[in-house]
Scaffold this motif. Structure first.
Motif, PDB file in Angstrom:
ATOM      1  N   ASN A  23      -5.759   0.415  -0.518  1.00 48.61           N
ATOM      2  CA  ASN A  23      -5.907   1.461  -1.523  1.00 48.61           C
ATOM      3  C   ASN A  23      -4.553   1.683  -2.194  1.00 48.61           C
ATOM      4  N   VAL A  24      -4.491   1.438  -3.508  1.00 48.82           N
ATOM      5  CA  VAL A  24      -3.241   1.586  -4.250  1.00 48.82           C
ATOM      6  C   VAL A  24      -3.295   2.895  -5.022  1.00 48.82           C
ATOM      7  N   LEU A  25      -2.374   3.774  -4.703  1.00 49.09           N
ATOM      8  CA  LEU A  25      -2.338   5.113  -5.286  1.00 49.09           C
ATOM      9  C   LEU A  25      -1.073   5.284  -6.121  1.00 49.09           C
ATOM     10  N   SER A  26      -1.084   6.286  -6.988  1.00 51.45           N
ATOM     11  CA  SER A  26       0.088   6.576  -7.806  1.00 51.45           C
ATOM     12  C   SER A  26       0.218   8.071  -7.995  1.00 51.45           C
ATOM     13  N   TRP A  81       7.786   2.705  -3.089  1.00 52.48           N
ATOM     14  CA  TRP A  81       6.443   2.562  -2.551  1.00 52.48           C
ATOM     15  C   TRP A  81       6.420   3.186  -1.164  1.00 52.48           C
ATOM     16  N   VAL A  82       5.391   3.983  -0.890  1.00 52.11           N
ATOM     17  CA  VAL A  82       5.294   4.692   0.384  1.00 52.11           C
ATOM     18  C   VAL A  82       3.999   4.298   1.091  1.00 52.11           C
ATOM     19  N   ASN A  83       4.110   3.916   2.349  1.00 56.02           N
ATOM     20  CA  ASN A  83       2.950   3.617   3.186  1.00 56.02           C
ATOM     21  C   ASN A  83       2.316   4.934   3.616  1.00 56.02           C
ATOM     22  N   THR A  84       1.069   5.176   3.185  1.00 59.62           N
ATOM     23  CA  THR A  84       0.395   6.424   3.536  1.00 59.62           C
ATOM     24  C   THR A  84      -0.727   6.241   4.552  1.00 59.62           C
ATOM     25  N   SER A  96      -3.215   2.089   2.895  1.00 59.48           N
ATOM     26  CA  SER A  96      -2.995   2.752   1.615  1.00 59.48           C
ATOM     27  C   SER A  96      -1.507   2.768   1.312  1.00 59.48           C
ATOM     28  N   VAL A  97      -1.175   2.524   0.038  1.00 57.84           N
ATOM     29  CA  VAL A  97       0.212   2.545  -0.402  1.00 57.84           C
ATOM     30  C   VAL A  97       0.278   3.363  -1.691  1.00 57.84           C
ATOM     31  N   LYS A  98       1.368   4.101  -1.874  1.00 60.39           N
ATOM     32  CA  LYS A  98       1.477   4.992  -3.032  1.00 60.39           C
ATOM     33  C   LYS A  98       2.795   4.769  -3.754  1.00 60.39           C
ATOM     34  N   ALA A  99       2.736   4.699  -5.082  1.00 63.91           N
ATOM     35  CA  ALA A  99       3.933   4.624  -5.909  1.00 63.91           C
ATOM     36  C   ALA A  99       4.428   6.040  -6.176  1.00 63.91           C
ATOM     37  N   THR A 100       5.710   6.292  -5.908  1.00 65.51           N
ATOM     38  CA  THR A 100       6.267   7.627  -6.119  1.00 65.51           C
ATOM     39  C   THR A 100       7.388   7.563  -7.160  1.00 65.51           C
TER      40      THR A 100
END
Length: 357
Positions: A26-29, A64-67, A91-95
């Motif tokens: 899951n790629v989040l931003s 990039w943050v591992n969530t 899931s990984v999120k761009a911050t």
């Protein structure tokens, strides 16, 4: 699991079977930027997934943050990176973080007076330093005056009323065979075509050295025609004529009613062709189109930087052709984040008077 012979019904125990379940990423931003791909991505154990993030105007990419889940992010501080999953669901999120040095600049690309006394301007707002576009602006973010008198404008995102017309210009020189660049680039262009909206139009142009360019597909919204054009791209040229290719790309934007842009990439220097930087820049500015340049697996900036920064575009570098899909998506988003700023002029009679707006 049991397997048996279809005629005799006798169980056959001489082989094994494996059932593979796709891994899910899951790629989040965060709201201050965007990421590509976004949402749910299916992959396989050990496969690398390319990720691209870009900030909106006023922000900078942070990390990039591992969530969720166990994964390896190759370069968490790099907006262009890869991730490999260990767990089946991750899931990984761009911050992003505030960019205190941001300087908003208003660019007017079109002026419409056909419904006078209503006057409308098509505008974009970009950061003077980074080139990133400011997203989600409303009428409260604009100040408009005519002859010093404040007037409240109506502001609409063009995303709600139109599409974009984009020319993808492709380096077809022989060096595109290296590291499977051409096949990766073609896969990225197919992704761009698949993501087109119903009002979007695209053209595909190749350059092959000297003054040779090929319009593989003129401007169209037909995805099947565009996919066929992608299939025809081939690394067969002997030289690299970036400027000739860019000029041919601008030509495809003429007479388009959508906002337009040219996206060009190359893995080398301009070493053939009879067009100059001045030729390309003047042509693009006359056509009111921006050129977005991508240096592919190269450190060379000439002439990609000159034709981009002098036409309102940007220069981006990709360390691998697989990154192109994310870069294309970022550029498309930038083009789409333009606005129609409309107001009613108090001077309701068109009599040649001059006003300062």
């Amino acid at each position: 699991w049991a397997f048996q012979d279809s005629s005799s019904g006798i169980p056959n125990k001489s082989f094994n079977a494996w059932i593979s379940t796709p891994y899910v990423l899951n790629v989040l931003s965060a709201k201050e930027g965007s990421a590509y791909p976004s949402g749910t991505v299916y992959t396989a154990p050990g496969n690398k997934t390319f990720l691209t993030a870009w900030p909106h105007g006023g922000y900078k990419f942070k990390s990039w943050v591992n969530t969720e889940g166990d994964m390896t992010i190759d370069a968490p501080k790099d907006p262009h990176t890869t991730v490999t999953l260990t767990d089946s669901v991750c899931s990984v999120k761009a911050t992003f973080t505030n960019d205190e040095s941001a300087e908003p600049v208003l660019n007017i690309s079109k002026l419409e007076v056909g419904n006078y006394p209503e006057i409308c301007a098509q505008v974009s707002v970009t950061d003077k330093n980074s080139g990133y576009t400011f997203y989600g602006l409303t009428s409260d973010d604009f100040t408009l005056t005519q002859d010093g008198t404040p007037i409240k404008p109506e502001v609409t995102s063009i995303e709600n009323v139109t599409g974009v017309s984009v020319v993808i210009v492709v380096d077809e020189s022989g060096s595109m065979k290296v590291n499977d660049r051409m096949e990766k680039a073609k896969a990225s262009i197919r992704s761009f075509v698949n993501d087109m909206g119903p009002r979007d139009r695209t053209s595909i142009v190749g350059f092959r050295g000297d003054d040779s360019t090929v319009v593989h597909q003129s401007m169209t919204s037909d995805k099947s025609l565009l996919t066929g054009a992608v299939d025809r791209l081939a690394p067969i040229g002997d030289w690299t004529n970036i400027l000739t290719g860019a000029y041919a790309g601008v030509e495809q934007t003429l007479n388009e009613t959508n906002p337009t842009a040219v996206i060009i990439f190359s893995d080398g220097d301009n070493n053939s062709g009879n067009k100059s930087v001045k030729d390309v820049v003047n042509y693009a500015n006359t056509a009111k189109t921006s050129i977005y340049s991508i240096g592919l697996e190269t450190d060379s900036k000439y002439p990609l930087k000159d034709i981009a920064l002098n036409t309102g575009g940007t220069l981006t570098f990709a360390s691998d052709a697989s990154e192109l899909a994310g870069i294309y998506a970022a550029i498309r988003n930038s083009i789409m984040s333009q606005y129609m700023v409309c107001y009613q002029t108090p001077d309701t009679v068109q009599n040649g008077e001059t006003h300062t707006v």
